[in-house]
Design a protein around this motif. Structure first.
Motif, PDB file in Angstrom:
ATOM      1  N   UNK A 189       0.842  -1.200   0.000  1.00 47.36           N
ATOM      2  CA  UNK A 189       0.000   0.000   0.000  1.00 47.36           C
ATOM      3  C   UNK A 189       0.876   1.249   0.000  1.00 47.36           C
ATOM      4  N   UNK A 190       1.992   1.199   0.702  1.00 50.54           N
ATOM      5  CA  UNK A 190       2.926   2.332   0.703  1.00 50.54           C
ATOM      6  C   UNK A 190       3.496   2.546  -0.703  1.00 50.54           C
ATOM      7  N   UNK A 191       3.897   1.448  -1.342  1.00 48.53           N
ATOM      8  CA  UNK A 191       4.392   1.550  -2.722  1.00 48.53           C
ATOM      9  C   UNK A 191       3.312   2.095  -3.655  1.00 48.53           C
ATOM     10  N   UNK A 192       2.101   1.602  -3.463  1.00 47.95           N
ATOM     11  CA  UNK A 192       1.001   2.038  -4.318  1.00 47.95           C
ATOM     12  C   UNK A 192       0.717   3.531  -4.137  1.00 47.95           C
ATOM     13  N   UNK A 193       0.723   3.980  -2.893  1.00 42.76           N
ATOM     14  CA  UNK A 193       0.479   5.390  -2.632  1.00 42.76           C
ATOM     15  C   UNK A 193       1.592   6.249  -3.244  1.00 42.76           C
ATOM     16  N   UNK A 194       2.840   5.827  -3.082  1.00 39.89           N
ATOM     17  CA  UNK A 194       3.951   6.567  -3.683  1.00 39.89           C
ATOM     18  C   UNK A 194       3.810   6.619  -5.202  1.00 39.89           C
ATOM     19  N   UNK A 195       3.451   5.499  -5.797  1.00 35.83           N
ATOM     20  CA  UNK A 195       3.255   5.448  -7.249  1.00 35.83           C
ATOM     21  C   UNK A 195       2.116   6.384  -7.659  1.00 35.83           C
ATOM     22  N   UNK A 196       1.045   6.317  -6.900  1.00 36.19           N
ATOM     23  CA  UNK A 196      -0.143   7.124  -7.212  1.00 36.19           C
ATOM     24  C   UNK A 196       0.143   8.617  -7.102  1.00 36.19           C
ATOM     25  N   UNK A 197       0.975   9.011  -6.148  1.00 37.33           N
ATOM     26  CA  UNK A 197       1.316  10.423  -5.985  1.00 37.33           C
ATOM     27  C   UNK A 197       2.065  10.964  -7.203  1.00 37.33           C
ATOM     28  N   UNK A 198       2.773  10.096  -7.888  1.00 33.10           N
ATOM     29  CA  UNK A 198       3.529  10.516  -9.076  1.00 33.10           C
ATOM     30  C   UNK A 198       2.839  10.256 -10.391  1.00 33.10           C
ATOM     31  N   UNK A 199       1.701   9.579 -10.363  1.00 34.98           N
ATOM     32  CA  UNK A 199       0.989   9.209 -11.595  1.00 34.98           C
ATOM     33  C   UNK A 199      -0.505   9.424 -11.398  1.00 34.98           C
ATOM     34  N   UNK A 200      -1.057  10.348 -12.160  1.00 38.09           N
ATOM     35  CA  UNK A 200      -2.484  10.644 -12.036  1.00 38.09           C
ATOM     36  C   UNK A 200      -3.321   9.469 -12.511  1.00 38.09           C
ATOM     37  N   UNK A 201      -4.476   9.331 -11.876  1.00 37.03           N
ATOM     38  CA  UNK A 201      -5.441   8.324 -12.320  1.00 37.03           C
ATOM     39  C   UNK A 201      -6.074   8.798 -13.621  1.00 37.03           C
ATOM     40  N   UNK A 202      -6.456   7.869 -14.483  1.00 35.18           N
ATOM     41  CA  UNK A 202      -7.151   8.284 -15.707  1.00 35.18           C
ATOM     42  C   UNK A 202      -8.467   8.984 -15.372  1.00 35.18           C
ATOM     43  N   UNK A 203      -8.845   9.919 -16.206  1.00 37.57           N
ATOM     44  CA  UNK A 203     -10.092  10.663 -15.976  1.00 37.57           C
ATOM     45  C   UNK A 203     -11.292   9.750 -16.176  1.00 37.57           C
ATOM     46  N   UNK A 204     -12.349  10.069 -15.450  1.00 34.36           N
ATOM     47  CA  UNK A 204     -13.599   9.346 -15.629  1.00 34.36           C
ATOM     48  C   UNK A 204     -14.259   9.802 -16.931  1.00 34.36           C
ATOM     49  N   UNK A 205     -15.122   8.956 -17.484  1.00 42.60           N
ATOM     50  CA  UNK A 205     -15.820   9.358 -18.714  1.00 42.60           C
ATOM     51  C   UNK A 205     -16.647  10.627 -18.486  1.00 42.60           C
ATOM     52  N   UNK A 206     -16.741  11.441 -19.516  1.00 39.77           N
ATOM     53  CA  UNK A 206     -17.476  12.709 -19.422  1.00 39.77           C
ATOM     54  C   UNK A 206     -18.949  12.487 -19.082  1.00 39.77           C
ATOM     55  N   UNK A 207     -19.492  11.332 -19.449  1.00 40.33           N
ATOM     56  CA  UNK A 207     -20.912  11.060 -19.202  1.00 40.33           C
ATOM     57  C   UNK A 207     -21.189  10.667 -17.751  1.00 40.33           C
ATOM     58  N   UNK A 208     -20.143  10.451 -16.982  1.00 38.45           N
ATOM     59  CA  UNK A 208     -20.319  10.038 -15.592  1.00 38.45           C
ATOM     60  C   UNK A 208     -20.803  11.228 -14.768  1.00 38.45           C
ATOM     61  N   UNK A 209     -21.913  11.076 -14.034  1.00 43.24           N
ATOM     62  CA  UNK A 209     -22.432  12.184 -13.240  1.00 43.24           C
ATOM     63  C   UNK A 209     -21.442  12.635 -12.150  1.00 43.24           C
ATOM     64  N   UNK A 210     -21.517  13.914 -11.824  1.00 47.16           N
ATOM     65  CA  UNK A 210     -20.608  14.480 -10.815  1.00 47.16           C
ATOM     66  C   UNK A 210     -20.725  13.767  -9.472  1.00 47.16           C
ATOM     67  N   UNK A 211     -21.924  13.383  -9.071  1.00 47.84           N
ATOM     68  CA  UNK A 211     -22.089  12.730  -7.773  1.00 47.84           C
ATOM     69  C   UNK A 211     -21.371  11.387  -7.752  1.00 47.84           C
ATOM     70  N   UNK A 212     -21.331  10.683  -8.918  1.00 48.19           N
ATOM     71  CA  UNK A 212     -20.616   9.406  -8.970  1.00 48.19           C
ATOM     72  C   UNK A 212     -19.108   9.634  -8.894  1.00 48.19           C
TER      73      UNK A 212
END
Length: 174
Positions: free
Chosen positions: A57-80
């Motif tokens: 989990x520490x490795x994953x968090x470090x990786x995540x801090x340096x690499x953005x998650x892919x954007x959600x689809x534009x059709x996905x509602x804001x609340x989701x």
């Protein structure tokens, strides 16, 4: 379709497998009556899995801090999107809080944690019979929260895959 990086995908599925294994082992070991060699072995394995989860989990968090998650689809509602961000944040918190609470519970019970039977972890607190039941309850309720959040996470992923068909689920497939 935007995807997560391969290291993020591998860490996601590895951590998921380790958490499921630790949870199943935890449920199994506490149902064994008395103190038996098998129960003691399961407790050790459970602790080792927890420490391993904490490391990955520490490795994953470090990786995540340096690499953005892919954007959600534009059709996905804001609340989701907001719900997904909140759920992911809580899952990250629990990936750290559960092993730490288990570690503190073990120390409060006066039982040292020796990773893989060879690497003793430092005792950051002394044995304390007053704190033992508190850490036990914290560890239990963090796990019950994780179980609930895990079920929501899986349900949402399956909804995106089978109902919305928006590619959100496929972003995390190897």
């Amino acid at each position: 379709m935007l995807r997560y990086t391969l290291p993020a995908i591998l860490l996601h599925w590895l951590i998921a497998l380790l958490i499921i294994s630790a949870f199943a082992l935890g449920v199994t070991m506490v149902d064994i009556p008395g103190i038996t060699p098998t129960k003691l072995k399961y407790f050790s394995w459970h602790k080792w899995l927890g420490i391993t989860v904490l490391g990955f989990a520490s490795l994953r968090l470090l990786w995540r801090l340096g690499h953005k998650a892919p954007k959600y689809p534009a059709v996905m509602p804001d609340w989701q999107r907001s719900a997904a961000h909140g759920l992911h944040a809580l899952l990250y918190v629990l990936m750290f809080a559960i092993p730490v609470s288990g570690y503190l519970y073990s120390l409060a019970a006066g039982v040292p944690v020796v990773y893989l039977g060879v690497l003793p972890l430092p005792a950051v607190i002394d044995a304390n019979p007053e704190w033992k039941p508190i850490f036990k309850q914290i560890h239990y309720w963090f796990n019950m929260t994780l179980l609930t959040m895990f079920a929501l996470h899986v349900a949402a992923a399956l909804k995106h895959h089978f109902i919305d068909r928006d590619g959100v689920f496929k972003r995390m497939l190897p």
